[in-house]
Design a protein around this motif. Structure first.
Motif, PDB file in Angstrom:
ATOM      1  N   GLY A  39      83.416  60.965  69.314  1.00  0.00           N
ATOM      2  CA  GLY A  39      84.631  60.153  69.276  1.00  0.00           C
ATOM      3  C   GLY A  39      84.845  59.410  67.976  1.00  0.00           C
ATOM      4  O   GLY A  39      85.956  58.925  67.715  1.00  0.00           O
ATOM      5  N   HIS A  40      83.815  59.282  67.170  1.00  0.00           N
ATOM      6  CA  HIS A  40      83.926  58.594  65.890  1.00  0.00           C
ATOM      7  C   HIS A  40      84.091  59.568  64.720  1.00  0.00           C
ATOM      8  O   HIS A  40      84.014  59.156  63.566  1.00  0.00           O
ATOM      9  CB  HIS A  40      82.681  57.731  65.660  1.00  0.00           C
ATOM     10  N   GLY A  41      84.275  60.834  65.042  1.00  0.00           N
ATOM     11  CA  GLY A  41      84.470  61.817  63.991  1.00  0.00           C
ATOM     12  C   GLY A  41      83.190  62.319  63.371  1.00  0.00           C
ATOM     13  O   GLY A  41      83.232  63.022  62.355  1.00  0.00           O
ATOM     14  N   ARG A  42      82.042  61.993  63.961  1.00  0.00           N
ATOM     15  CA  ARG A  42      80.764  62.432  63.408  1.00  0.00           C
ATOM     16  C   ARG A  42      80.398  63.813  63.943  1.00  0.00           C
ATOM     17  O   ARG A  42      80.612  64.115  65.123  1.00  0.00           O
ATOM     18  CB  ARG A  42      79.663  61.427  63.740  1.00  0.00           C
ATOM     19  N   LEU A  43      79.828  64.599  63.083  1.00  0.00           N
ATOM     20  CA  LEU A  43      79.341  65.919  63.458  1.00  0.00           C
ATOM     21  C   LEU A  43      78.036  65.757  64.228  1.00  0.00           C
ATOM     22  O   LEU A  43      77.039  65.289  63.677  1.00  0.00           O
ATOM     23  CB  LEU A  43      79.131  66.778  62.205  1.00  0.00           C
ATOM     24  N   ILE A  44      78.048  66.143  65.509  1.00  0.00           N
ATOM     25  CA  ILE A  44      76.839  65.967  66.322  1.00  0.00           C
ATOM     26  C   ILE A  44      76.094  67.281  66.547  1.00  0.00           C
ATOM     27  O   ILE A  44      74.905  67.289  66.828  1.00  0.00           O
ATOM     28  CB  ILE A  44      77.156  65.294  67.667  1.00  0.00           C
ATOM     29  N   ASP A  45      76.803  68.411  66.432  1.00  0.00           N
ATOM     30  CA  ASP A  45      76.107  69.688  66.566  1.00  0.00           C
ATOM     31  C   ASP A  45      77.011  70.811  66.079  1.00  0.00           C
ATOM     32  O   ASP A  45      78.213  70.650  65.905  1.00  0.00           O
ATOM     33  CB  ASP A  45      75.688  69.955  68.017  1.00  0.00           C
ATOM     34  N   LEU A  46      76.403  71.958  65.834  1.00  0.00           N
ATOM     35  CA  LEU A  46      77.100  73.190  65.496  1.00  0.00           C
ATOM     36  C   LEU A  46      76.584  74.268  66.434  1.00  0.00           C
ATOM     37  O   LEU A  46      75.376  74.370  66.666  1.00  0.00           O
ATOM     38  CB  LEU A  46      76.836  73.582  64.039  1.00  0.00           C
ATOM     39  N   VAL A  47      77.488  75.070  66.979  1.00  0.00           N
ATOM     40  CA  VAL A  47      77.113  76.098  67.945  1.00  0.00           C
ATOM     41  C   VAL A  47      77.424  77.471  67.360  1.00  0.00           C
ATOM     42  O   VAL A  47      78.534  77.719  66.875  1.00  0.00           O
ATOM     43  CB  VAL A  47      77.869  75.911  69.271  1.00  0.00           C
ATOM     44  N   TYR A  87      77.638  69.427  55.549  1.00  0.00           N
ATOM     45  CA  TYR A  87      78.457  70.039  56.597  1.00  0.00           C
ATOM     46  C   TYR A  87      79.504  69.045  57.103  1.00  0.00           C
ATOM     47  O   TYR A  87      80.668  69.409  57.337  1.00  0.00           O
ATOM     48  CB  TYR A  87      77.586  70.503  57.766  1.00  0.00           C
ATOM     49  N   GLN A  88      79.082  67.798  57.304  1.00  0.00           N
ATOM     50  CA  GLN A  88      80.006  66.754  57.759  1.00  0.00           C
ATOM     51  C   GLN A  88      81.153  66.606  56.754  1.00  0.00           C
ATOM     52  O   GLN A  88      82.326  66.526  57.139  1.00  0.00           O
ATOM     53  CB  GLN A  88      79.255  65.432  57.908  1.00  0.00           C
TER      54      GLN A  88
END
Length: 500
Positions: A39-47, A87-88
């Motif tokens: 929700g804060h625009g942070r990249l948490i994972d890549l699938v 990546y972010q």
């Protein structure tokens, strides 16, 4: 450690099938990774959503084995690495990035990342095998671009400039310039593609363009991020130079015509051999209903079959079987087994003995067609005794509904057909009276790619219970109406019976 996979939502990347098709045929290591943002625009994972065949992780998994696997599952510490910050940044700004000497496992790599829709297109190559051109250039003949309609900003990837043989200093082509290089005969196709885009459809079109005095064949896939009213906010596109693939396309078309002819032959053969009654049929003391569900893929004509007929002694013979494989070979073998059962029933009606004969026949056929195998379940109903005798050959057990409760029957011993010479098949006996419902089926009913066998079986049991409860006087029609969803990977044959 158990593998964790995430279902890839393809609606978030409308061109994902095209990206997969391109990556599937390209050398080198490359992947398309869908981003998970908090929700804060942070990249948490890549699938992993698409990967080239040579893409490999430190634990040795290749290509399609990675689809649906989160990157953090493979590399738990990656979020603490510098490349995660890169990546972010690429996701936030859309600006591509190159990283040198990134350690992954025991090796060092160069890594390139480009934003593509809701994810990243990433390529990487070991430093000790690095060619002059980086990993993204190895994708060859594939470029992409984005047009932000709010800001007016247009981005072309370097490869897109190379495809159009255009100096990046000139910026992307304008609409008039793009229209001017399209071959005259292809302009109606281009106009139809634009009309489809205006109807909020994804565009996938191949046109010819004249560049540098030569004709190029360019495949373009375009879609848009739209607002609630359907108006585009951002247009995303992929362009692939397929000029060198025309001969392959023609060969592929010929293969497809051959496969289509084989499919039509197999389907026609199946319809002739295995006519499916539209309504329930009445046999001595028994009402039987049959449904055949072809695989979701129209090219997969299978070897599923059934038999339901009265015998001379007043009993009824029921059977359902499944020949491994698809196409004309499976349909032909299905016909041989079904007709053999009908002929053998003149000599004996014992289910176990019938399966022994079918096994010998399948073993003989296997000598001509290696790796041939089949499964079957055969049952004989005696209406005078209210008794059912049955046997099975490596087949899913029938389901019996009695007193509002459905459960699989305990299977008597019996291997698959065509696997063990001189195999023996034991009979099982149970009472079968008014109010009971018996369901014979092939494995396509309960085995699905994305769920376990137990989940599939539980769903069928629930459907049987609901059908009997909803229509106790006519449960067969209700049951078959509920079991109408085709398995995309396998044909399904269903036979339901109840005493009358």
């Amino acid at each position: 450690m158990s593998d964790v996979r995430v279902r890839v939502d393809e609606s978030g990347a409308p061109w994902l099938a095209t990206v997969r098709g391109v990556l599937d045929s390209l050398p080198g290591m490359a992947a398309y990774l869908l981003a998970e943002i908090d929700g804060h625009g942070r990249l948490i994972d890549l699938v992993w959503a698409a990967a080239s065949p040579e893409a490999v992780t430190p634990d040795g998994r290749l290509g399609s084995q990675l689809i649906g696997v989160p990157v953090t599952r493979i590399a738990p510490d990656v979020r603490a690495e510098e490349r995660w910050k890169v990546y972010q940044r690429v996701m936030e700004t859309g600006e591509p990035a190159d990283l040198d000497a990134v350690r992954i496992g025991d090796s060092e790599f160069t890594v390139r990342a480009r934003r593509l829709g809701p994810g990243l297109l990433v390529s990487w190559e070991r430093l000790d095998r690095l060619h002059r051109f980086g990993g993204m250039e190895q994708l060859g003949n594939l470029g992409w671009g984005e047009w932000d309609l709010a800001s007016g900003e247009i981005y072309w990837s370097p490869q897109l400039y190379r495809i159009y043989e255009r100096d990046p200093a000139l910026g992307p082509l304008g609409r008039d310039e793009a229209d001017g290089i399209v071959v005259e005969d292809d302009r109606p196709l281009q106009a139809a593609a634009r009309s489809a885009f205006e109807r909020s459809e994804r565009v996938d079109v191949t046109t010819r363009v004249r560049i540098g005095g030569r004709i190029k064949h360019l495949r373009t896939v375009v879609d848009a991020v739209r607002d609630g009213g359907g108006q585009p906010l951002r247009i995303c596109g992929i362009v692939q130079d397929v000029t060198g693939q025309q001969a392959n396309v023609e060969r592929l078309a010929e293969v497809e015509r051959t496969l289509a002819a084989e499919h039509e032959l197999a389907a026609r053969l199946q319809r002739i051999i295995l006519p499916i009654p539209a309504e329930p049929i009445d046999l001595p003391g028994l009402r039987v209903a049959v449904r055949y569900l072809p695989a979701g893929h129209e090219t997969l004509v299978g070897g599923d079959w059934y038999h339901a007929a009265a015998l001379r002694d007043g009993s009824v013979l029921l059977a359902v079987g499944d020949v491994a494989g698809h196409g004309t070979h499976a349909a032909t073998t299905m016909a041989q087994l079904r007709h053999a059962l009908r002929a053998l029933a003149v000599v004996t009606s014992d289910p176990g003995t019938l399966l022994e004969h079918l096994n010998r026949l399948t073993c003989e056929l296997e000598a001509e067609s290696p790796e041939l195998s089949a499964t079957a379940v055969v049952a004989r109903f005696d209406p005078v005794r209210g008794e059912l005798v049955w046997a099975q050959a490596g087949h899913p057990p029938p389901l019996l509904s009695r007193g509002g409760h459905t459960a699989p029957l305990s299977r008597p011993p019996g291997p698959m057909l065509g696997v063990v010479d001189d195999a023996r098949y034991s009979d099982a006996v149970l009472s079968f009276h008014t109010g009971d419902v018996l369901l014979l089926y092939t494995d396509g009913l309960v085995e699905h790619r994305r769920s376990s066998l137990d989940v599939g079986l539980d769903a069928v049991i629930t459907s049987v219970d609901d059908a009997v409860r909803t229509a106790p006087e006519q449960p067969l029609a209700e049951l078959l109406a509920r079991l109408r969803r085709a398995n995309p990977d396998d044909d399904t044959c269903i036979l339901a019976a109840r005493p009358r």
